[in-house]
Design a protein around this motif. Structure first.
Motif, short mmCIF file in Angstrom:
data_model
loop_
_atom_site.label_atom_id
_atom_site.label_comp_id
_atom_site.label_asym_id
_atom_site.label_seq_id
_atom_site.Cartn_x
_atom_site.Cartn_y
_atom_site.Cartn_z
N UNK A 1 11.42 -5.51 8.81
CA UNK A 1 12.05 -5.90 7.55
C UNK A 1 12.31 -7.41 7.57
N UNK A 2 12.56 -7.96 6.39
CA UNK A 2 12.97 -9.36 6.27
C UNK A 2 11.88 -10.32 6.69
N UNK B 1 7.70 -0.42 17.95
CA UNK B 1 6.72 -0.12 16.90
C UNK B 1 7.06 -0.97 15.69
N UNK B 2 6.06 -1.66 15.19
CA UNK B 2 6.29 -2.56 14.07
C UNK B 2 5.53 -2.08 12.85
N UNK B 3 6.20 -2.06 11.71
CA UNK B 3 5.54 -1.69 10.46
C UNK B 3 5.53 -2.91 9.55
N UNK B 4 4.34 -3.35 9.09
CA UNK B 4 4.27 -4.49 8.17
C UNK B 4 4.79 -4.12 6.79
N UNK B 5 5.12 -5.14 6.00
CA UNK B 5 5.60 -4.86 4.65
C UNK B 5 4.43 -4.46 3.75
N UNK C 1 10.01 -3.48 2.78
CA UNK C 1 9.74 -2.21 3.45
C UNK C 1 8.96 -2.40 4.75
N UNK C 2 9.10 -3.53 5.34
CA UNK C 2 8.40 -3.85 6.58
C UNK C 2 8.48 -5.34 6.79
N UNK C 3 7.78 -5.82 7.80
CA UNK C 3 7.84 -7.24 8.12
C UNK C 3 6.57 -7.93 7.62
N UNK D 1 1.29 -1.13 16.74
CA UNK D 1 1.12 -1.93 15.53
C UNK D 1 0.64 -1.00 14.43
N UNK D 2 1.53 -0.75 13.47
CA UNK D 2 1.22 0.25 12.45
C UNK D 2 0.59 -0.44 11.25
N UNK D 3 -0.70 -0.54 11.26
CA UNK D 3 -1.45 -1.14 10.16
C UNK D 3 -2.70 -0.29 10.01
N UNK D 4 -2.88 0.31 8.87
CA UNK D 4 -3.83 1.41 8.81
C UNK D 4 -5.25 1.03 8.40
#
Length: 570
Positions: A93-94, A115-119, A140-142, A166-169
């Motif tokens: 976030x942010x 675990x990192x989720x991008x915005x 909703x993510x970074x 790294x959660x990027x699909x």
């Protein structure tokens, strides 16, 4: 297992019990109970009561021992006796700096994986300064616009010692991975030392509407295969795909569909890589899965046990794998967000606890427990801590981890495991038949024709109707609900809007100050590589090192690949 004489005795006693006891005590709400059971499950047949007569198994062939083919009871011989699952709460976030602070807080509280989720703009392939990103940056993510953001995100964290996810699909998956690898190289860390996971599950997002832009399935598969090939040579400890079942279930799929479709996707990745000429055992050990854990306790546990057995059999019997590591299905679980209503949100702590127990009893390797307030906003520090404590209490206080696969041998669980495996395999065979005997062709046809999306949507609609009709009970939503005015206040996480301005301003400044001639040269080179059969990963790493942004790179690939319009299901 019993002999013929014992079997006959059980049969006689069971029939006597049924006639004299059970049949005379029919529940007054029998029809409602059976309707509720049907609404909860994938339609997998379940009995009211089980005896040894209901289970026909070959123990060594179908169940076996932990850490041994077909891995029904777990992928490691000692399971949690040797090592607990990785507690990996998702964060983002942010700005990268804010997320970095959250990382460090979580680790200080005992979290064992990151675990990192991008915005949303990053997942859609837009830079923070793009008009489409306005109001969404960091919400909703970074945001991860450039390699500079990746450096800020992991500031103070030793890349050669951590194991991040790294959660990027789809759209930017290779860009995000290249940023991480480039950052490691800039720090002088050899790629062969890196451990981690990139989600990279392009096919799951082809029937998932969470992202605006995705590449057509053939090109998305090319990206996934490039990552397999590159990592098998240069980053051997990196998990190259987290085959997505979670996204499918969050769209409404039941357990059989989650397993059948995600397995079909997994086999498609394999087939694509084999067509490239890769040897199966060179990349298959680094394939992992990403499942959900939902409300139907025993069915979910059976799903995880069936998944391990199915994958082991597919790998050995269809793909010809020789290395047992290729047959071991390892998976991350995120507990079901779709099952968490906004009404009486504190009840979700109980639901999340059940989901986490299910995951532990199913043999999970890595777990994120949702926070109770996620139907309302991003987790606060407090709600995130409760989720982590949920995992820790289960792991250290419940005794669940003291015995390997404690439900193994349960008549109910083994029967459900068998049935889910059969029905999920039937679905895979149906998809393969659509492709004329090729699972890869069948999956692409299933995506482009809308078949897979329609299957999931119909299940979701049936589930929603069951909730509206009260057949599927949701406590606090359609039963035992307090009046709206009595809803307790929940302190929600609020992202400071000034953080978006900070991110945009410094991105604009960076684009002015960088060597734009170098950026253009790298983007031109990437475009040419994308048009060829050459693996894109080495060029991608050099491109992100030039400070080209994610949006610029995705736009370059878009010019070559185009974008895929999902079939609209009405």
């Amino acid at each position: 297992m019993q002999n013929k004489e014992e079997t006959e005795k059980i049969l006689v006693e069971r029939d006597r019990w049924f006639q004299e006891k059970f049949s005379k005590r029919k529940a007054p709400d029998e029809e409602a109970r059976l309707a509720s059971r049907s609404a909860l499950s994938a339609g997998v047949g379940r009995k009211d009561f089980y005896t040894p007569l209901d289970l026909s198994i070959d123990y060594l062939k179908d169940i076996g021992f932990p850490g041994q083919y077909p891995f029904t009871r777990g992928v490691h011989p000692s399971m949690y006796l040797g090592r607990l699952w990785t507690m990996r709460q998702v964060t983002g976030y942010g700005t990268p700096e804010e997320t970095n602070k959250r990382f460090k807080y979580q680790v200080s509280q005992g979290q064992t994986g990151l675990a990192v989720v991008p915005d949303t703009p990053t997942r859609d392939g837009y830079d923070s300064d793009h008009p489409m990103a306005k109001g969404e940056v960091g919400r909703l993510g970074v945001p991860l616009d450039t390699i500079d953001d990746m450096e800020r995100l992991f500031e103070g964290l030793p890349l050669d010692q951590i194991n991040p996810a790294l959660i990027e699909s789809v759209t930017g998956t290779m860009v995000i991975l290249a940023m991480y690898f480039a950052l490691a190289e800039n720090k002088g860390i050899p790629l062969e030392k890196l451990r981690g996971t990139i989600q990279n599950s392009c096919l799951a997002n082809s029937i998932y509407c969470g992202e605006l832009n995705i590449f057509p399935p053939e090109h998305a598969l090319r990206i996934a295969t490039d990552i397999f090939e590159y990592c098998s040579k240069y980053v051997p400890k990196w998990n190259t795909v987290n085959v997505g079942g979670y996204q499918i279930t969050e769209q409404g799929a039941n357990t059989v569909q989650e397993l059948g479709i995600s397995m079909a996707f997994g086999l498609t990745y394999l087939e694509s890589a084999l067509k490239r000429g890769l040897a199966i055992d060179s990349f298959a050990p680094r394939i992992a899965f990403y499942f959900t854990s939902g409300n139907n306790f025993f069915e979910e546990i059976a799903k995880f046990r069936a998944a391990r057995r199915m994958w082991a059999r597919f790998m050995k019997e269809r793909m010809g794998a020789k290395d047992e590591r290729s047959m071991m299905l390892r998976y991350h679980i995120q507990t079901s967000a779709a099952s968490l209503p906004a009404q009486e949100a504190q009840n979700n702590i109980i639901r999340c606890t059940l989901h986490a127990i299910t995951a532990a009893l199913g043999g999970v390797q890595s777990l994120h427990v949702n926070s109770f307030d996620e139907a309302l906003a991003l987790p606060t520090e407090e709600s995130l801590r409760i989720s982590l404590r949920t995992q820790q209490i289960i792991a250290h206080e419940s005794g669940i981890c003291d015995t390997i696969d404690p439900l193994g041998g349960s008549y109910l669980v083994e029967d459900l495991t068998n049935k889910i495996e059969k029905e999920a395999t039937d679905l895979i065979n149906k998809i393969e038949d659509m492709g004329g005997g090729s699972i890869l062709n069948g999956v692409i046809i299933g995506i482009k024709s809308g078949f897979l999306a329609r299957e999931v949507m119909e299940t979701d609609q049936a589930k929603l109707k069951a909730i509206e009709a009260g057949e599927k009970v949701v406590i606090g939503q359609n039963k035992f609900r307090i009046p709206d005015e009595e809803e307790p206040n929940v302190t929600l996480m609020k992202v400071d809007p000034e953080l978006e301005n900070i991110q945009i301003t410094r991105l604009i400044e960076m684009k002015k100050e960088r060597d734009n001639t170098r950026v253009k040269k790298q983007l031109d080179k990437l475009r040419e590589v994308a048009k060829s059969d050459e693996n894109m990963m080495p060029t991608m790493i050099e491109t992100v090192k030039s400070h080209a942004s994610l949006g610029e790179i995705v736009q370059t690939l878009k010019e070559v690949f185009g974008f895929f319009d999902r079939v609209q299901i009405i």
